[in-house]
Design a protein around this motif. Structure first.
Motif, PDB file in Angstrom:
ATOM      1  N   LEU A 264       0.815  -1.202   0.000  1.00 29.86           N
ATOM      2  CA  LEU A 264       0.000   0.000   0.000  1.00 29.86           C
ATOM      3  C   LEU A 264       0.858   1.266   0.000  1.00 29.86           C
ATOM      4  O   LEU A 264       0.551   2.254  -0.682  1.00 29.86           O
ATOM      5  CB  LEU A 264      -0.923   0.003   1.216  1.00 29.86           C
ATOM      6  N   ALA A 265       1.941   1.233   0.749  1.00 33.21           N
ATOM      7  CA  ALA A 265       2.838   2.396   0.763  1.00 33.21           C
ATOM      8  C   ALA A 265       3.465   2.627  -0.604  1.00 33.21           C
ATOM      9  O   ALA A 265       3.599   3.764  -1.064  1.00 33.21           O
ATOM     10  CB  ALA A 265       3.926   2.189   1.817  1.00 33.21           C
ATOM     11  N   VAL A 266       3.839   1.548  -1.272  1.00 33.04           N
ATOM     12  CA  VAL A 266       4.420   1.677  -2.616  1.00 33.04           C
ATOM     13  C   VAL A 266       3.413   2.250  -3.596  1.00 33.04           C
ATOM     14  O   VAL A 266       3.718   3.112  -4.420  1.00 33.04           O
ATOM     15  CB  VAL A 266       4.957   0.321  -3.090  1.00 33.04           C
ATOM     16  N   MET A 267       2.160   1.773  -3.512  1.00 35.53           N
ATOM     17  CA  MET A 267       1.121   2.289  -4.404  1.00 35.53           C
ATOM     18  C   MET A 267       0.863   3.773  -4.155  1.00 35.53           C
ATOM     19  O   MET A 267       0.717   4.553  -5.100  1.00 35.53           O
ATOM     20  CB  MET A 267      -0.166   1.484  -4.210  1.00 35.53           C
ATOM     21  N   GLN A 268       0.820   4.162  -2.883  1.00 35.44           N
ATOM     22  CA  GLN A 268       0.613   5.581  -2.579  1.00 35.44           C
ATOM     23  C   GLN A 268       1.752   6.446  -3.105  1.00 35.44           C
ATOM     24  O   GLN A 268       1.540   7.536  -3.633  1.00 35.44           O
ATOM     25  CB  GLN A 268       0.468   5.762  -1.073  1.00 35.44           C
ATOM     26  N   LYS A 269       2.976   5.936  -2.988  1.00 37.94           N
ATOM     27  CA  LYS A 269       4.121   6.684  -3.493  1.00 37.94           C
ATOM     28  C   LYS A 269       4.069   6.837  -5.004  1.00 37.94           C
ATOM     29  O   LYS A 269       4.344   7.909  -5.553  1.00 37.94           O
ATOM     30  CB  LYS A 269       5.410   5.979  -3.071  1.00 37.94           C
ATOM     31  N   GLN A 270       3.703   5.752  -5.720  1.00 29.67           N
ATOM     32  CA  GLN A 270       3.610   5.833  -7.176  1.00 29.67           C
ATOM     33  C   GLN A 270       2.523   6.791  -7.622  1.00 29.67           C
ATOM     34  O   GLN A 270       2.703   7.559  -8.576  1.00 29.67           O
ATOM     35  CB  GLN A 270       3.357   4.434  -7.735  1.00 29.67           C
ATOM     36  N   LEU A 271       1.355   6.759  -6.948  1.00 28.54           N
ATOM     37  CA  LEU A 271       0.292   7.692  -7.298  1.00 28.54           C
ATOM     38  C   LEU A 271       0.709   9.139  -7.057  1.00 28.54           C
ATOM     39  O   LEU A 271       0.414  10.030  -7.854  1.00 28.54           O
ATOM     40  CB  LEU A 271      -0.968   7.355  -6.493  1.00 28.54           C
ATOM     41  N   HIS A 272       1.418   9.372  -5.951  1.00 31.71           N
ATOM     42  CA  HIS A 272       1.884  10.727  -5.653  1.00 31.71           C
ATOM     43  C   HIS A 272       2.885  11.212  -6.697  1.00 31.71           C
ATOM     44  O   HIS A 272       2.801  12.356  -7.170  1.00 31.71           O
ATOM     45  CB  HIS A 272       2.510  10.744  -4.255  1.00 31.71           C
ATOM     46  N   GLU A 273       3.810  10.346  -7.093  1.00 26.39           N
ATOM     47  CA  GLU A 273       4.800  10.732  -8.101  1.00 26.39           C
ATOM     48  C   GLU A 273       4.148  10.980  -9.450  1.00 26.39           C
ATOM     49  O   GLU A 273       4.527  11.915 -10.169  1.00 26.39           O
ATOM     50  CB  GLU A 273       5.860   9.646  -8.217  1.00 26.39           C
ATOM     51  N   SER A 274       3.176  10.158  -9.842  1.00 22.68           N
ATOM     52  CA  SER A 274       2.501  10.376 -11.127  1.00 22.68           C
ATOM     53  C   SER A 274       1.725  11.686 -11.133  1.00 22.68           C
ATOM     54  O   SER A 274       1.687  12.398 -12.142  1.00 22.68           O
ATOM     55  CB  SER A 274       1.562   9.202 -11.418  1.00 22.68           C
ATOM     56  N   ALA A 275       1.110  12.032  -9.985  1.00 25.52           N
ATOM     57  CA  ALA A 275       0.397  13.302  -9.915  1.00 25.52           C
ATOM     58  C   ALA A 275       1.361  14.482 -10.032  1.00 25.52           C
ATOM     59  O   ALA A 275       1.080  15.471 -10.717  1.00 25.52           O
ATOM     60  CB  ALA A 275      -0.381  13.374  -8.598  1.00 25.52           C
ATOM     61  N   ILE A 276       2.514  14.388  -9.387  1.00 25.60           N
ATOM     62  CA  ILE A 276       3.510  15.464  -9.470  1.00 25.60           C
ATOM     63  C   ILE A 276       4.029  15.609 -10.894  1.00 25.60           C
ATOM     64  O   ILE A 276       4.211  16.715 -11.410  1.00 25.60           O
ATOM     65  CB  ILE A 276       4.653  15.185  -8.491  1.00 25.60           C
TER      66      ILE A 276
END
Length: 315
Positions: A264-276
């Motif tokens: 879950l932490a990895v998924m949240q990090k990937q979503l945050h990076e894609s949004a940035i």
């Protein structure tokens, strides 16, 4: 340009209305003169580019690199020639030779008509063609001349053509000077980067030399390892967990969340990076669209006219 002069100083207005007329006429006249010089610069560089392209085509034919029958190769070569630009050094050389030839011809006329030496006539040509206009040497000041109409017409043509050629030569020389300064700046920047790299390597070597020293992090690590339970206790806990999982009991929600916490932490990090990244791409596109309409140095004026026609990166 070194300077502009409305006249050589031998005739000046004495009344207030005359001075006002000089201001109005000088504003409109200088604006029109600069427009004429820029148009002449564009035409003369276009002509020289056409001549140099023809010479380039003749050179390709002499070397056997110019295709004769195949259409696809002919189209590719035409595209290459359309994108080909002449060297700024050749254009500067041709403009320099043209200005020298024009000054020599004009001095041949000025020296006998004004009773000057040939060097004085050459000096007048440079001062007049460069629009410096000191006024120490001025033409058509005597009362009588032989063939005065022909002389004044030739004087007008020499001054106009010489000013246009010298204006073009000065602008092309500006490009060469700018390229020379950019080359010096790049070399100085490379030297500064090399010095920074050597300083960084020396610092790394100093830090590597303290590998055997006892640091605060090692002391903390030793304290944490002392607080870890013994191996027997760990084995017992693992065995109890394995026995519980091997049984048919259902896994609790807390254990499920613990097992999937990393994913879950990895998924949240990937979503945050894609949004940035999406925001950065949008901002970059907006900046590009704004910069297209922005006036920058080298995009307008005589320097831009010359740089678009000649080879070399000037921005």
């Amino acid at each position: 340009m070194p300077g502009t002069s409305a006249s050589f100083g031998m005739t000046t207005p004495q009344t207030v209305p005359g001075k006002v007329m000089v201001i109005i006429y000088g504003f409109l006249g200088c604006s029109g003169a600069f427009l004429f010089f820029n148009l002449f610069l564009e035409r003369i560089i276009t002509f020289l580019a056409f001549v140099l392209r023809s010479i380039h085509e003749i050179e390709l034919r002499r070397k056997g690199q110019y295709p004769k029958q195949r259409r696809d190769s002919q189209a590719s070569l035409d595209d290459h020639l359309d994108s080909w630009k002449p060297s700024v050094y050749w254009v500067m050389l041709y403009l320099f030779l043209t200005s020298i030839l024009l000054a020599v011809c004009a001095s041949t006329l000025y020296a006998p008509m004004e009773e000057w030496s040939y060097f004085e006539a050459i000096y007048f040509c440079f001062v007049a063609f460069a629009t410096i206009g000191f006024g120490d040497y001025v033409t058509s000041q005597r009362s009588t001349y032989q063939n005065v109409e022909f002389y004044r017409l030739a004087n007008f043509l020499f001054l106009v053509c010489g000013s246009c050629i010298m204006y073009s030569f000065f602008n092309v020389t500006t490009i060469v000077i700018k390229q020379f300064l950019n080359c010096i700046i790049k070399k100085l920047d490379c030297n500064c980067k090399c010095r920074k790299k050597t300083k960084g390597k020396n610092r790394q070597n100093v830090q590597r030399g303290r590998r055997n020293a006892i640091t605060l992090g090692q002391m903390r690590h030793s304290r944490k390892s002392a607080s870890v339970p013994e191996c027997d206790d760990l084995d017992s806990t693992y065995d109890s967990d394995d026995d519980r999982r091997n049984s048919d009991e259902l896994i609790s929600m807390q254990e499920f969340m613990k097992s999937n916490k990393v994913s879950l932490a990895v998924m949240q990090k990937q979503l945050h990076e894609s949004a940035i990244r999406g925001q950065q791409a949008l901002l970059a596109s907006l900046r590009v669209s704004e910069n297209e309409d922005e006036i920058k140095p080298g995009t307008v004026g005589p320097l831009a006219i010359a740089s678009r026609k000649l080879e070399g990166d000037l921005i």
